[in-house]
Design an enzyme around this catalytic site. Structure first.
Site, PDB file in Angstrom:
ATOM      1  N   GLY A   8      41.689 -42.858  70.728  1.00 29.45           N
ATOM      2  CA  GLY A   8      42.650 -41.776  70.967  1.00 29.45           C
ATOM      3  C   GLY A   8      42.711 -41.391  72.434  1.00 29.45           C
ATOM      4  O   GLY A   8      42.722 -40.205  72.776  1.00 29.45           O
ATOM      5  N   ALA A   9      42.773 -42.420  73.301  1.00 30.99           N
ATOM      6  CA  ALA A   9      42.623 -42.153  74.743  1.00 30.99           C
ATOM      7  C   ALA A   9      43.948 -42.033  75.489  1.00 30.99           C
ATOM      8  O   ALA A   9      43.944 -41.916  76.708  1.00 30.99           O
ATOM      9  CB  ALA A   9      41.752 -43.241  75.372  1.00 30.99           C
ATOM     10  N   SER A  10      45.067 -42.030  74.778  1.00 37.16           N
ATOM     11  CA  SER A  10      46.338 -41.989  75.515  1.00 37.16           C
ATOM     12  C   SER A  10      46.623 -40.608  76.091  1.00 37.16           C
ATOM     13  O   SER A  10      47.439 -40.466  76.999  1.00 37.16           O
ATOM     14  CB  SER A  10      47.498 -42.438  74.609  1.00 37.16           C
ATOM     15  OG  SER A  10      47.661 -41.523  73.551  1.00 37.16           O
ATOM     16  N   ARG A  11      45.974 -39.572  75.557  1.00 38.92           N
ATOM     17  CA  ARG A  11      46.236 -38.217  76.089  1.00 38.92           C
ATOM     18  C   ARG A  11      45.012 -37.322  75.872  1.00 38.92           C
ATOM     19  O   ARG A  11      44.020 -37.728  75.239  1.00 38.92           O
ATOM     20  CB  ARG A  11      47.467 -37.608  75.425  1.00 38.92           C
ATOM     21  CG  ARG A  11      47.254 -37.323  73.958  1.00 38.92           C
ATOM     22  CD  ARG A  11      48.499 -36.715  73.334  1.00 38.92           C
ATOM     23  NE  ARG A  11      48.157 -35.992  72.133  1.00 38.92           N
ATOM     24  CZ  ARG A  11      48.950 -35.830  71.086  1.00 38.92           C
ATOM     25  NH1 ARG A  11      50.156 -36.353  71.091  1.00 38.92           N
ATOM     26  NH2 ARG A  11      48.553 -35.133  70.047  1.00 38.92           N
ATOM     27  N   VAL A  60      42.817 -45.913  63.930  1.00 34.70           N
ATOM     28  CA  VAL A  60      41.385 -46.032  63.599  1.00 34.70           C
ATOM     29  C   VAL A  60      41.092 -45.737  62.129  1.00 34.70           C
ATOM     30  O   VAL A  60      40.041 -46.112  61.619  1.00 34.70           O
ATOM     31  CB  VAL A  60      40.490 -45.148  64.520  1.00 34.70           C
ATOM     32  CG1 VAL A  60      40.539 -45.633  65.956  1.00 34.70           C
ATOM     33  CG2 VAL A  60      40.824 -43.675  64.397  1.00 34.70           C
ATOM     34  N   ASN A  86      36.728 -40.329  69.715  1.00 36.55           N
ATOM     35  CA  ASN A  86      37.426 -39.115  70.135  1.00 36.55           C
ATOM     36  C   ASN A  86      38.671 -38.833  69.292  1.00 36.55           C
ATOM     37  O   ASN A  86      39.057 -37.674  69.139  1.00 36.55           O
ATOM     38  CB  ASN A  86      37.823 -39.270  71.616  1.00 36.55           C
ATOM     39  CG  ASN A  86      38.863 -38.262  72.041  1.00 36.55           C
ATOM     40  OD1 ASN A  86      38.555 -37.093  72.251  1.00 36.55           O
ATOM     41  ND2 ASN A  86      40.129 -38.694  72.156  1.00 36.55           N
ATOM     42  N   SER A 139      33.634 -30.422  66.890  1.00 36.92           N
ATOM     43  CA  SER A 139      34.306 -29.177  67.284  1.00 36.92           C
ATOM     44  C   SER A 139      33.340 -28.039  66.962  1.00 36.92           C
ATOM     45  O   SER A 139      32.508 -28.178  66.051  1.00 36.92           O
ATOM     46  CB  SER A 139      35.580 -28.990  66.452  1.00 36.92           C
ATOM     47  OG  SER A 139      35.996 -27.632  66.458  1.00 36.92           O
ATOM     48  N   TYR A 152      39.763 -29.087  58.489  1.00 36.45           N
ATOM     49  CA  TYR A 152      39.386 -29.601  59.822  1.00 36.45           C
ATOM     50  C   TYR A 152      37.924 -29.260  60.107  1.00 36.45           C
ATOM     51  O   TYR A 152      37.162 -30.107  60.574  1.00 36.45           O
ATOM     52  CB  TYR A 152      40.317 -28.976  60.869  1.00 36.45           C
ATOM     53  CG  TYR A 152      40.019 -29.366  62.302  1.00 36.45           C
ATOM     54  CD1 TYR A 152      40.368 -30.621  62.800  1.00 36.45           C
ATOM     55  CD2 TYR A 152      39.417 -28.459  63.176  1.00 36.45           C
ATOM     56  CE1 TYR A 152      40.107 -30.978  64.121  1.00 36.45           C
ATOM     57  CE2 TYR A 152      39.149 -28.797  64.495  1.00 36.45           C
ATOM     58  CZ  TYR A 152      39.501 -30.057  64.966  1.00 36.45           C
ATOM     59  OH  TYR A 152      39.241 -30.401  66.279  1.00 36.45           O
ATOM     60  N   LYS A 156      34.921 -31.906  60.795  1.00 36.25           N
ATOM     61  CA  LYS A 156      34.120 -31.905  62.029  1.00 36.25           C
ATOM     62  C   LYS A 156      32.637 -31.644  61.719  1.00 36.25           C
ATOM     63  O   LYS A 156      31.769 -32.078  62.474  1.00 36.25           O
ATOM     64  CB  LYS A 156      34.682 -30.873  63.014  1.00 36.25           C
ATOM     65  CG  LYS A 156      36.052 -31.276  63.588  1.00 36.25           C
ATOM     66  CD  LYS A 156      36.019 -32.648  64.233  1.00 36.25           C
ATOM     67  CE  LYS A 156      37.240 -32.947  65.082  1.00 36.25           C
ATOM     68  NZ  LYS A 156      37.219 -34.318  65.618  1.00 36.25           N
TER      69      LYS A 156
HETATM   70  P1  NAD Z   1      45.178 -34.609  71.323  1.00 37.09           P
HETATM   71  O1  NAD Z   1      45.995 -34.353  70.113  1.00 37.09           O
HETATM   72  O2  NAD Z   1      45.786 -34.437  72.668  1.00 37.09           O
HETATM   73  O3  NAD Z   1      44.547 -36.081  71.279  1.00 37.09           O
HETATM   74  C1  NAD Z   1      44.138 -36.699  70.111  1.00 37.09           C
HETATM   75  C2  NAD Z   1      44.312 -38.192  70.318  1.00 37.09           C
HETATM   76  O4  NAD Z   1      43.896 -38.880  69.134  1.00 37.09           O
HETATM   77  C3  NAD Z   1      45.773 -38.585  70.570  1.00 37.09           C
HETATM   78  O5  NAD Z   1      45.825 -39.501  71.634  1.00 37.09           O
HETATM   79  C4  NAD Z   1      46.179 -39.237  69.263  1.00 37.09           C
HETATM   80  O6  NAD Z   1      47.190 -40.215  69.420  1.00 37.09           O
HETATM   81  C5  NAD Z   1      44.868 -39.868  68.849  1.00 37.09           C
HETATM   82  N1  NAD Z   1      44.842 -40.214  67.435  1.00 37.09           N
HETATM   83  C6  NAD Z   1      45.118 -39.403  66.384  1.00 37.09           C
HETATM   84  N2  NAD Z   1      45.024 -40.093  65.246  1.00 37.09           N
HETATM   85  C7  NAD Z   1      44.683 -41.368  65.573  1.00 37.09           C
HETATM   86  C8  NAD Z   1      44.438 -42.546  64.837  1.00 37.09           C
HETATM   87  N3  NAD Z   1      44.531 -42.550  63.512  1.00 37.09           N
HETATM   88  N4  NAD Z   1      44.104 -43.675  65.511  1.00 37.09           N
HETATM   89  C9  NAD Z   1      43.988 -43.679  66.853  1.00 37.09           C
HETATM   90  N5  NAD Z   1      44.228 -42.584  67.601  1.00 37.09           N
HETATM   91  C10 NAD Z   1      44.572 -41.456  66.974  1.00 37.09           C
HETATM   92  O7  NAD Z   1      43.933 -33.670  71.164  1.00 37.09           O
HETATM   93  P2  NAD Z   1      42.585 -33.501  71.994  1.00 37.09           P
HETATM   94  O8  NAD Z   1      42.385 -32.062  72.158  1.00 37.09           O
HETATM   95  O9  NAD Z   1      42.542 -34.392  73.165  1.00 37.09           O
HETATM   96  O10 NAD Z   1      41.541 -34.007  70.884  1.00 37.09           O
HETATM   97  C11 NAD Z   1      40.543 -34.984  71.130  1.00 37.09           C
HETATM   98  C12 NAD Z   1      39.389 -34.717  70.177  1.00 37.09           C
HETATM   99  O11 NAD Z   1      38.810 -33.449  70.494  1.00 37.09           O
HETATM  100  C13 NAD Z   1      39.783 -34.643  68.712  1.00 37.09           C
HETATM  101  O12 NAD Z   1      38.788 -35.261  67.919  1.00 37.09           O
HETATM  102  C14 NAD Z   1      39.807 -33.152  68.436  1.00 37.09           C
HETATM  103  O13 NAD Z   1      39.596 -32.856  67.083  1.00 37.09           O
HETATM  104  C15 NAD Z   1      38.668 -32.684  69.320  1.00 37.09           C
HETATM  105  N6  NAD Z   1      38.699 -31.262  69.654  1.00 37.09           N
HETATM  106  C16 NAD Z   1      39.718 -30.732  70.374  1.00 37.09           C
HETATM  107  C17 NAD Z   1      39.696 -29.380  70.671  1.00 37.09           C
HETATM  108  C18 NAD Z   1      40.787 -28.705  71.457  1.00 37.09           C
HETATM  109  O14 NAD Z   1      40.777 -27.463  71.543  1.00 37.09           O
HETATM  110  N7  NAD Z   1      41.730 -29.428  72.050  1.00 37.09           N
HETATM  111  C19 NAD Z   1      38.644 -28.587  70.242  1.00 37.09           C
HETATM  112  C20 NAD Z   1      37.611 -29.161  69.510  1.00 37.09           C
HETATM  113  C21 NAD Z   1      37.643 -30.508  69.234  1.00 37.09           C
END
Ligand code: NAD
Length: 243
Positions: A8-11, A60, A86, A139, A152, A156
């Site tokens: 999930g590294a595109s963003r 994934v 991630n 999380s 969720y 987590k």
């Molecule tokens: P985001 O939505 O920007 O990024 C999530 C990434 O996961 C995206 O690139 C998406 O395309 C990818 N993804 C989703 N489903 C997928 C799949 N089936 N296969 C491959 N890629 C997939 O969110 P983020 O905030 O960057 O989240 C990253 C991680 O951090 C996640 O696990 C999220 O639960 C966790 N997280 C985020 C926060 C927050 O506040 N942003 C807080 C706690 C935990």
């Protein structure tokens, strides 16, 4: 040169983590599901400052796609030293009873089964080499639970349980497994929140602000680097003191 696979590294957090590993001289396997253009522009950016990065497509949550991706990365780079699980989704916020069984399955498919699919395919390679590190992104809700994010939070929490148990199982093979548990981080995942919502949340956070994806990336990198060689089965919260 060491290789890291970041799902999930595109963003968001994944993207900043890929940038950081790239800057530190690692070979970066950038996993994306749908955002090919974003993943490729990230790889170009890393290559522009002399780094090595390639984009690899896989949902994934799909076991066959994950296995194929990991085979491709091993064929291309020869090794995966660190796996960062991630990729994650929150889907939506609402009462537990407003989520269907299908919603719950989708949340677990990515956050839990996605992590397991990647780990299952990378572990034999790490065991063979008797070294490796897995960093899972949980999380704070997986530790303390959140109203209106019950599924969720459960997913987590499963990430944490999996990491602690796997850490014990893989320690004799020289492999460390740890988690980061972010609080509220400024990424698209929280894009639905208004400025007012964010300001309200900040009053609850001791450091008085939400976190940056770069700050989570630094903790992930610490758990992947040699400097954390005696740490396994642990959870680092990156939440500004919120929990
Ligand atoms: P985001 O939505 O920007 O990024 C999530 C990434 O996961 C995206 O690139 C998406 O395309 C990818 N993804 C989703 N489903 C997928 C799949 N089936 N296969 C491959 N890629 C997939 O969110 P983020 O905030 O960057 O989240 C990253 C991680 O951090 C996640 O696990 C999220 O639960 C966790 N997280 C985020 C926060 C927050 O506040 N942003 C807080 C706690 C935990």
């Amino acid at each position: 040169m060491k290789t890291v696979l970041i799902t999930g590294a595109s963003r968001g957090i994944g993207r900043e983590t890929a940038r950081l590993f790239g800057e530190k001289g690692w070979r970066v396997a950038v996993n994306y599901n749908k955002s090919k253009a974003k993943a490729e522009s990230l790889c170009e950016e890393i290559r522009s400052y002399g780094g090595t990065a390639e984009a690899f497509c896989a949902d994934v949550s799909d076991e066959a796609q994950t296995e194929k991706m990991i085979d491709e990365i091993l064929a291309r780079f020869g090794t995966i030293d660190v796996l960062v699980n991630n990729a994650g989704i929150a889907l939506k916020q609402g009462l537990f009873t407003d989520f269907s069984a299908e919603d719950a399955r989708m949340i677990f498919d990515t956050n839990v089964f996605g992590m397991m699919n990647c780990s299952r395919n990378v572990i034999p390679h790490m065991v063979h080499r008797k070294s490796g590190k897995i960093v899972n992104v949980s999380s704070i809700w997986g530790i303390c639970g959140a109203s209106c994010e019950v599924i969720y939070s459960s997913a987590k929490a499963a990430v944490i349980g999996f990491s602690k148990a796997l850490a014990k199982e893989l320690a004799p093979s020289g492999i460390c497994v740890n988690c980061v548990a972010p609080g509220m981080i400024d990424t698209d995942m929280n894009g639905h929140l208004s400025n007012e919502d964010v300001d309200d949340l900040c009053t609850e956070i001791p450091l008085g602000r939400i976190g940056k994806a770069e700050e989570v990336a630094e903790s992930i990198f610490f758990l992947a680097a040699e400097s954390s060689s005696y740490i396994t089965g642990q959870i680092i919260t990156v939440d500004g003191g919120w929990m």
